[in-house]
Design a protein around this motif. Structure first.
Motif, mmCIF file in Angstrom:
data_model
loop_
_atom_site.group_PDB
_atom_site.id
_atom_site.type_symbol
_atom_site.label_atom_id
_atom_site.label_comp_id
_atom_site.label_asym_id
_atom_site.label_seq_id
_atom_site.Cartn_x
_atom_site.Cartn_y
_atom_site.Cartn_z
ATOM 1 N N CYS A 1 0.918 -1.296 -0.005
ATOM 2 C CA CYS A 1 0.013 0.008 -0.196
ATOM 3 C C CYS A 1 0.832 1.319 0.002
ATOM 4 C CB CYS A 1 -0.939 0.110 1.244
ATOM 5 S SG CYS A 1 -1.751 1.542 1.567
ATOM 6 N N ALA B 1 -5.997 7.094 1.071
ATOM 7 C CA ALA B 1 -6.525 5.908 1.340
ATOM 8 C C ALA B 1 -7.298 5.124 0.282
ATOM 9 C CB ALA B 1 -7.197 5.551 2.749
ATOM 10 N N GLU B 2 -6.662 3.775 -0.092
ATOM 11 C CA GLU B 2 -7.772 2.968 -0.992
ATOM 12 C C GLU B 2 -7.999 1.810 -0.329
ATOM 13 O OE1 GLU B 2 -6.084 2.294 -4.788
ATOM 14 O OE2 GLU B 2 -5.356 4.351 -4.998
ATOM 15 N N LYS C 1 -3.683 1.054 10.619
ATOM 16 C CA LYS C 1 -5.076 1.337 10.142
ATOM 17 C C LYS C 1 -5.518 2.328 11.121
ATOM 18 C CE LYS C 1 -7.625 -2.365 11.967
ATOM 19 N NZ LYS C 1 -6.628 -3.033 12.624
ATOM 20 N N PRO D 1 -8.704 4.735 7.194
ATOM 21 C CA PRO D 1 -9.080 4.642 5.776
ATOM 22 C C PRO D 1 -10.188 5.173 5.291
ATOM 23 C CG PRO D 1 -8.937 2.535 6.745
ATOM 24 C CD PRO D 1 -8.298 3.134 7.591
#
Ligand code: SF4
Length: 227
Positions: A22, A188-189, A200, A205
């Motif tokens: 990521c 964020a995806e 996280k 996100p």
């Protein structure tokens, strides 16, 4: 891609695994320097501490091993530490290299230790191949493959450094430098990977993913907005 980077521009090679997983996670760690340890990362570090013992250098038959080697590639602009480098004795026509104070030819092979088991994505392969490219630059040798060692099942997996994997490493390292230079953390995806991500709680996100209207988020999380 850039042909060479200067030593001032080098980025940590181990970050390429985060970047492959990521881009935002990598940027939070390496651009914003936010790092939260969860159980998995702590366990992983303990495994690395064991193998990064510089006193552990062995010769066993036709095999030489060197541990905790600093590695660098100015072409990729990456530097780091190699868990284990094996040299397998080989013939002169089999791509081996000469070593100081050693007879014959030796085929280098990087080995990367991983906590857990093989992952469904390519982040471990990418990191190992980046190590291989560093070694090629340092040893002036062609390295066709390396091994990933998974602590959970104590298995080695051979990874071929084919042209597709090499291209992916070059593209990822180029993007890493681009994002680092821009200094802007990608949005964020959100996906399945977020539930396993140690960042996280920092990333949030749901709040930071791109293209999500704030009004829609508030309506879902809090309730209808007054008209
Ligand atoms: S929570 Fe998801 S989007 Fe955020 S850094 Fe982790 S993997 Fe990336």
């Amino acid at each position: 891609m850039n042909t060479t980077y200067s030593e001032d521009d080098l980025l940590l090679l181990s970050g390429i695994q985060h970047f492959a997983y990521c881009e935002r996670q990598w940027a939070l760690i390496h651009v914003e320097k936010q790092w939260l340890e969860n159980v998995k990362t702590v366990e992983g570090r303990h495994l690395h501490e064991r193998v990064h013992n510089p006193d552990l250098i062995e010769k066993r038959g036709d095999l030489l091993t060197a541990r905790s080697l600093p590695i660098v590639s100015l072409r990729l602009g990456l530097y780091g530490m190699l868990d284990l480098l094996e040299f397998h004795q080989t013939g002169p026509d089999q791509g081996g290299t000469k070593l100081p104070n050693r007879e014959g030819f030796w085929l280098p092979k990087p080995v990367e230790y991983k906590r857990g088991k093989a992952k469904p994505d390519d982040r471990d392969e990418v990191q190992l191949c980046a190590q291989g490219i560093c070694l090629e630059e340092m040893l002036q040798a062609r390295i066709e493959e390396g091994d990933l060692y998974y602590g959970e099942n104590r298995r080695r997996v051979v990874v071929a450094f084919d042209s597709a994997l090499r291209s992916r490493v070059e593209e990822l390292s180029r993007r890493m430098h681009q994002v680092f230079e821009n200094g802007i953390t990608p949005p964020a995806e959100k996906g399945h990977r977020c539930s396993l991500c140690s960042l996280k709680d920092v990333c949030m996100p749901d709040l930071t993913r791109k293209s999500r209207p704030v009004k829609g988020y508030i309506e879902k999380e809090i309730g209808d907005l007054p008209s």
